[in-house]
Design a protein around this motif. Sequence first.
Motif, PDB file in Angstrom:
ATOM      1  N   GLY A 117       9.053  -7.471 -30.489  1.00 38.95           N
ATOM      2  CA  GLY A 117      10.367  -7.849 -29.998  1.00 38.95           C
ATOM      3  C   GLY A 117      11.122  -6.737 -29.316  1.00 38.95           C
ATOM      4  N   GLY A 118      10.536  -5.529 -29.255  1.00 42.02           N
ATOM      5  CA  GLY A 118      11.213  -4.400 -28.634  1.00 42.02           C
ATOM      6  C   GLY A 118      10.729  -4.141 -27.222  1.00 42.02           C
ATOM      7  N   VAL A 119      11.405  -3.210 -26.558  1.00 43.79           N
ATOM      8  CA  VAL A 119      11.003  -2.719 -25.240  1.00 43.79           C
ATOM      9  C   VAL A 119      11.222  -1.211 -25.223  1.00 43.79           C
ATOM     10  CG1 VAL A 119      11.459  -2.742 -22.758  1.00 43.79           C
ATOM     11  CG2 VAL A 119      11.583  -4.864 -24.049  1.00 43.79           C
ATOM     12  N   GLY A 120      10.205  -0.469 -24.805  1.00 43.60           N
ATOM     13  CA  GLY A 120      10.350   0.967 -24.626  1.00 43.60           C
ATOM     14  C   GLY A 120      10.873   1.284 -23.241  1.00 43.60           C
ATOM     15  N   ILE A 121      11.739   2.294 -23.146  1.00 45.18           N
ATOM     16  CA  ILE A 121      12.332   2.695 -21.868  1.00 45.18           C
ATOM     17  C   ILE A 121      12.189   4.204 -21.726  1.00 45.18           C
ATOM     18  CG2 ILE A 121      14.422   2.746 -20.450  1.00 45.18           C
ATOM     19  CD1 ILE A 121      15.508   0.412 -22.050  1.00 45.18           C
ATOM     20  N   PHE A 122      11.597   4.643 -20.629  1.00 46.69           N
ATOM     21  CA  PHE A 122      11.495   6.064 -20.296  1.00 46.69           C
ATOM     22  C   PHE A 122      12.196   6.313 -18.964  1.00 46.69           C
ATOM     23  CE2 PHE A 122       7.912   5.370 -23.084  1.00 46.69           C
ATOM     24  CZ  PHE A 122       7.768   6.555 -23.791  1.00 46.69           C
ATOM     25  N   TRP A 123      12.990   7.390 -18.901  1.00 50.89           N
ATOM     26  CA  TRP A 123      13.574   7.805 -17.627  1.00 50.89           C
ATOM     27  C   TRP A 123      12.672   8.862 -17.004  1.00 50.89           C
ATOM     28  CZ3 TRP A 123      17.812  11.853 -16.551  1.00 50.89           C
ATOM     29  CH2 TRP A 123      18.236  11.762 -15.215  1.00 50.89           C
ATOM     30  N   VAL A 124      12.301   8.637 -15.739  1.00 45.17           N
ATOM     31  CA  VAL A 124      11.380   9.522 -15.042  1.00 45.17           C
ATOM     32  C   VAL A 124      12.102  10.363 -13.996  1.00 45.17           C
ATOM     33  CG1 VAL A 124       9.117   9.574 -13.883  1.00 45.17           C
ATOM     34  CG2 VAL A 124       9.644   7.736 -15.439  1.00 45.17           C
ATOM     35  N   GLY A 125      13.439  10.298 -13.969  1.00 50.44           N
ATOM     36  CA  GLY A 125      14.214  11.040 -12.982  1.00 50.44           C
ATOM     37  C   GLY A 125      14.638  10.157 -11.832  1.00 50.44           C
ATOM     38  N   GLN A 126      15.736  10.586 -11.145  1.00 55.60           N
ATOM     39  CA  GLN A 126      16.342   9.804 -10.069  1.00 55.60           C
ATOM     40  C   GLN A 126      16.623   8.396 -10.604  1.00 55.60           C
ATOM     41  OE1 GLN A 126      17.896  10.856  -7.749  1.00 55.60           O
ATOM     42  NE2 GLN A 126      17.742   9.750  -5.858  1.00 55.60           N
ATOM     43  N   ALA A 127      16.149   7.343  -9.947  1.00 54.88           N
ATOM     44  CA  ALA A 127      16.354   5.985 -10.468  1.00 54.88           C
ATOM     45  C   ALA A 127      15.074   5.430 -11.060  1.00 54.88           C
ATOM     46  CB  ALA A 127      16.866   5.068  -9.360  1.00 54.88           C
ATOM     47  N   GLY A 128      14.122   6.276 -11.376  1.00 52.95           N
ATOM     48  CA  GLY A 128      12.816   5.836 -11.838  1.00 52.95           C
ATOM     49  C   GLY A 128      12.753   5.628 -13.346  1.00 52.95           C
ATOM     50  N   PHE A 129      12.218   4.487 -13.742  1.00 54.05           N
ATOM     51  CA  PHE A 129      12.062   4.157 -15.159  1.00 54.05           C
ATOM     52  C   PHE A 129      10.698   3.525 -15.395  1.00 54.05           C
ATOM     53  CE2 PHE A 129      16.556   4.650 -14.843  1.00 54.05           C
ATOM     54  CZ  PHE A 129      16.972   5.077 -16.096  1.00 54.05           C
ATOM     55  N   VAL A 130      10.209   3.694 -16.607  1.00 52.67           N
ATOM     56  CA  VAL A 130       9.022   2.986 -17.079  1.00 52.67           C
ATOM     57  C   VAL A 130       9.433   2.162 -18.296  1.00 52.67           C
ATOM     58  CG1 VAL A 130       6.723   3.191 -18.090  1.00 52.67           C
ATOM     59  CG2 VAL A 130       7.411   4.735 -16.235  1.00 52.67           C
ATOM     60  N   LEU A 131       9.101   0.880 -18.264  1.00 51.74           N
ATOM     61  CA  LEU A 131       9.315   0.002 -19.409  1.00 51.74           C
ATOM     62  C   LEU A 131       7.971  -0.316 -20.043  1.00 51.74           C
ATOM     63  CD1 LEU A 131      11.881  -2.630 -18.010  1.00 51.74           C
ATOM     64  CD2 LEU A 131      12.314  -0.324 -18.901  1.00 51.74           C
ATOM     65  N   LYS A 132       7.966  -0.395 -21.369  1.00 53.08           N
ATOM     66  CA  LYS A 132       6.757  -0.769 -22.105  1.00 53.08           C
ATOM     67  C   LYS A 132       7.094  -1.915 -23.039  1.00 53.08           C
ATOM     68  CE  LYS A 132       2.897   1.152 -24.757  1.00 53.08           C
ATOM     69  NZ  LYS A 132       2.310   2.398 -25.323  1.00 53.08           N
ATOM     70  N   THR A 133       6.372  -3.033 -22.903  1.00 52.71           N
ATOM     71  CA  THR A 133       6.629  -4.189 -23.743  1.00 52.71           C
ATOM     72  C   THR A 133       5.901  -4.044 -25.076  1.00 52.71           C
ATOM     73  OG1 THR A 133       4.755  -5.452 -22.877  1.00 52.71           O
ATOM     74  CG2 THR A 133       6.835  -5.624 -21.676  1.00 52.71           C
ATOM     75  N   ASP A 134       6.212  -4.946 -25.981  1.00 56.69           N
ATOM     76  CA  ASP A 134       5.608  -4.830 -27.310  1.00 56.69           C
ATOM     77  C   ASP A 134       4.119  -5.144 -27.323  1.00 56.69           C
ATOM     78  OD1 ASP A 134       5.667  -7.578 -27.019  1.00 56.69           O
ATOM     79  OD2 ASP A 134       6.950  -7.963 -28.761  1.00 56.69           O
TER      80      ASP A 134
END
Length: 248
Positions: free
Chosen positions: A15-32
Amino acid sequence: MRLADDITRMSVPKGGVGIFWVGQAGFVLKTDDGRLIGIDLYLSDCCERYFGFQRIMPYLLEPHEIVFDALLISHAHYDHFDVDAVPMLFRPKTHMIAARDAEAECKRLGIRGNIDYIACGETVEEEGFSVKAMPCDHGDLAPDAVGFLITAGTKRIYFAGDTAYRSEYFENPELFGADAAIFPINGAFGNMDGEQAAKAAELCRPKCTLPCHFWNFAEHLGDPNTFITSMKEKNLPYRILRMGEGMV
């Protein structure tokens, strides 16, 4: 430890989502279930080569290190559509979901495959998540720019994209109470500043607001302290991620 390793090893609870900031407007999301979504990843120096904007923050991720299930591109400006990185990021298993102005760049670069070009109000359904294009105003030079409302299970992540402050965008009931909202705060090139991002958060009331689009280029400005001060004054929840940091 490399950011790619951190992303791979992060265990996302059901039920969660992982969020990483990669700089500028860049993000990585990881689903469960381990699906990876890259958003507006800027992983090269192409903006310096084309426009003279020198990167002042380090690389955290190489384009070949992670295979993404989906690659989201909010508009075709090169700090969002990285013309050096996108050809490497777009693998056979990757589904690109991009604003319509990205089509010309994909054709120029010879990028073909599983691509959906979307406009405001359109939704793409992917296994395990959906992506809806939301309105934004990034000025006359990017009229096709969009934000994204990403729904994975019961979680909603609102990525506003590059946008000026427009109260009617953030009063949208679809956004109210999102689990996370990501706003630009550089206050230049048509984007909100920190105080305006706090006003936007006050309207849509996300459970957590994350600022982005600051400090990658000297010319792009951005003051996270103004954002923090404004959010504290309004008693609104926020999180400042360091570049490469992840949260669930």
